[in-house]
Design an enzyme around this catalytic site. Structure first.
Site, PDB file in Angstrom:
ATOM      1  CG  ASP A 342      -1.586   1.066   1.099  1.00 58.00           C
ATOM      2  OD1 ASP A 342      -2.617   1.790   0.384  1.00 58.00           O
ATOM      3  OD2 ASP A 342      -1.616   1.412   2.432  1.00 58.00           O
ATOM      4  CD  GLU A 378      -2.078   2.159  -3.587  1.00 58.97           C
ATOM      5  OE1 GLU A 378      -3.152   2.572  -4.052  1.00 58.97           O
ATOM      6  OE2 GLU A 378      -1.774   2.192  -2.319  1.00 58.97           O
TER       7      GLU A 378
END
Length: 706
Positions: A342, A378
């Site tokens: 993330d 990401e």
């Protein structure tokens, strides 16, 4: 109680069958007490007197799995100098393998008194906070082996443990929303029939339900608020949180592996649940604030590139050690097959700017365990210069946000999208080829947990996040969505037909694109969140997947079409090439045709003016199955059927001419204008030179046998 010196490594609580070794790092602490917690609310404190390189440790014979514990750190509480030690706060072990309980939000878990941020709060937090748990590491994995699915054979399914299983009609109530629910045969059967090879789980590291959300009677549903990087989230266990969650997670991984399904974890190493300077003192902040967090020029405050209040200090060797130890633990002890990171750009911020050569990437590259699993970034964060799609090192794959945006723009009818669409469809060579990566570096998706579901992408122009209690200010306002003429739910048959066709267009485009496709859980059932594009706090039926009842055909046609597209991709290597197209005939294939060719709807090869025409929203692409340049696993030549993909993203019906020099006889295998999408092998025959009518906003796929 006997207290032996113990060892400084491994960090955390390590049970060896006779007792437990405890080790914790803090450079700020003057003294650390290990507190063993008892069910009657009392605790036994043991000072950790042995110190090696700021690691304090002790071995306690007779301390068994299930024992709850925490740390009390005696040291400076000087926020103006970046230190926030307070022995009144019972702290979680950063290396805890399991965490018990939840937080009873109140003033005691904070280091200051409410309304007085510069004060010191000496209220005891122990009765109101979570506790670490000693875990038995022994587990019978049997003959478990990682599936090790090659990227070119990978189909990722992003899912939430609770959201995927909570409403499944075939699961017993006690298994819904749990790791055991993931391992249930009904869930595994759905995944295997769909053609999924890799289950990407939204955060399962122990996370915290935020104070603000609790006050609003909401929950942190997504889980991007980690407090325990080694501990499976305890609320997803069906039968206890004193280590049972570890066993249950391992059992789920073992069952998924037996079905040939990989397990990837969405991990959040960029920040913790302790928030900004007004957040609670739960673990890292009280142990050694300045060593764990990136502080601003005024060390009372935090530098935040994540939008959550803090960022971990990626140039700290102890933070890097924590992350690498955690990653190795989940691979070696929990048997997971990879990670999706993330806000991964924050991990590259060794100093201020995003640096692809930062220490974190050096460590991953050299690590013999972590470097061998799937690593997905990401590739952005909310800091300056944080959008880094295409800029991660060669070992990594990336969520391709440019693919998502371009495909959405194409099907909603934006002008001047064809040139970029051609690049995205063929693996985004403009992003990945210059650093030696392949099309498989691109994780392609049109929807994910963050944003609209597939149903909502074609049903809403605007977000509808009122239920989040933030005045509809949260969530992305520019979604590149199109409601097909009516906002939200409707009974208009014309609008409904168009929406269903658009959903088929998105699924088909995803599976026909070079790279690695990722589906979002429930999109195969046209799951809706009622227009909420930021359902991070909706732990309810807004977010949970509504499964069809057994014996019904609820959304069955979309599910059948999705399965057909996944298996079309899996059956044909021309859709999952490991090298970029050459744009010319390939030597050694004995085929004079180029490996790829682009045509206008009139059947003429595209020239520069065709790509640049603002009004152009349609094209065909020829994929030559006889010109696949990469060899098979034993060096053999790979040959496949050839395909002609026809895209009509305009609102008008168009006649597409079948090129005359690229095959005499074709068969329609996909037609998104039809409700069932024409599953492979059932379409009509088409000859070279004939015209195929495509209704507005549809695509058709023709196959020519090898």
């Amino acid at each position: 109680m006997q207290v032996w010196p113990g060892q400084a490594y491994p960090l955390g609580a390590t049970y060896d069958g006779a007792g437990t070794n405890f080790a914790v790092y803090s450079e700020a602490a003057r003294r650390i007490e290990l507190c063993l917690l008892h069910d009657d609310g009392s605790e036994t404190a043991v000072e950790l007197r042995e110190t090696d390189a700021f690691v304090r440790h002790a071995y306690l014979p007779g301390v068994m799995p299930g024992q709850r514990y925490g740390f009390r750190v005696h040291g400076p509480y000087t926020p103006e100098h970046g230190q926030r030690c307070n022995s009144a706060k019972l702290l979680l072990d950063p290396y805890a393998r399991a965490i018990s309980g939840s937080i009873d939000w109140g003033e005691s878990v904070y280091g200051y008194h409410f309304g007085k941020p510069d004060s010191r709060n000496d209220l005891d937090s122990a009765p109101h906070t979570m506790t670490s748990v000693v875990v038995n590491p022994y587990f019978d994995w049997g003959d478990d082996r990682p599936p090790r699915t090659d990227y070119h054979r990978t189909v990722i399914y992003e899912a939430h443990v609770k959201g995927l299983t909570m409403l499944h009609p075939e699961l017993p109530q006690e298994l819904r929303g749990t790791y055991a629910g993931l391992a249930h045969p009904a869930v595994i059967s759905h995944l295997t029939e769909l053609g999924v090879t890799t289950l990407e789980l939204m955060p399962v590291h122990q996370f915290v339900n935020d104070h603000r959300l609790v006050d609003s009677k909401l929950n942190n549903y997504w889980g991007y608020n980690t407090i325990g990087f080694f501990a499976p989230h305890n609320a997803y266990a069906s039968w206890g949180d004193r280590g049972e969650q570890v066993l249950e997670f391992k059992q789920a991984v073992r069952a998924l592996h037996q079905a040939g399904i990989e397990v990837i974890l969405d991990v959040v190493y960029n920040h913790t649940a302790e928030g900004n300077h007004l957040g609670p003192t739960l673990s890292f902040r009280g142990l050694d604030n300045a060593s764990y967090y990136r502080l601003s020029d005024d060390p009372r405050y935090y530098t935040d590139t994540t939008g959550t209040g803090n960022s971990l200090l990626m140039r700290s060797p102890h933070v890097l050690q924590l992350i690498m130890d955690s990653l190795r633990y989940w691979v070696t002890e929990m048997h997971v097959d990879g990670f999706r990171f993330d806000l991964a750009a924050t991990l590259a911020r060794q100093f201020h700017e995003v640096d692809r050569l930062s220490s974190f990437f050096d460590l991953v590259q050299q690590d013999p365990v972590v470097s061998q699993v799937k690593l997905i970034a990401e590739p952005w964060d909310v800091g300056e210069g944080g959008y880094q799609v295409g800029n991660f090192p060669p070992l990594w794959t990336e969520w391709n946000g440019m693919y998502r945006d371009c495909v959405r723009d194409l099907w909603r009818g934006e002008p001047r999208t064809l040139a970029e669409f051609a690049s995205r469809l063929t693996g985004s060579s403009d992003l990945y080829q210059d650093d030696g990566r392949r099309p498989l570096a691109s994780i392609n998706f049109t929807t994910c947990h963050d944003g609209f579901t597939l149903h909502d992408l074609v049903s809403y122009n605007d977000k509808h996040n009122e239920a989040n209690d933030e005045g509809n200010r949260d969530g992305e306002s520019h979604n590149r969505s199109w409601n097909c003429g009516t906002e939200g739910e409707t009974d208009d048959p014309g609008v409904l037909d168009l929406r269903e066709r658009q959903m088929r267009n998105f699924i088909a485009t995803l599976m026909l694109s070079q790279g690695v496709p990722m589906l979002s859980h429930g999109d195969e059932f046209a799951r809706t969140q009622g227009g909420n594009n930021n359902a991070y706090c909706q732990d309810n039926e807004v977010s949970w997947v509504r499964w069809p009842e057994p014996g019904t055909d609820q959304d069955g046609t979309l599910l059948a079409f999705t399965r057909a597209m996944v298996w079309l991709r899996r059956d044909h290597p021309v859709f999952r090439r490991r090298r970029f197209f050459h744009g010319r005939p390939v030597e050694g294939t004995h085929d004079e045709l180029s490996d790829i060719a682009w045509f206008t709807p009139e059947g003429e090869e595209m020239v520069q003016r065709d790509w640049q025409a603002a009004h152009a929203k349609a094209l065909s692409v020829f994929l030559n199955g006889n010109a696949i340049s990469e060899p098979g696993p034993r060096g053999e030549r790979i040959a496949d059927d050839s395909f002609l993909l026809m895209f009509n993203a305009s609102a008008e019906d168009l006649d597409f001419a079948v090129p005359v020099n690229h095959g005499m006889q074709w068969q329609v295998v996909v037609d998104t204008a039809r409700k069932e999408g024409v599953p492979p092998g059932q379409g009509p025959k088409v000859a070279a030179g004939e015209r195929v009518r495509l209704v507005g906003r549809s695509l058709t796929v023709l196959r020519r046998p090898a």
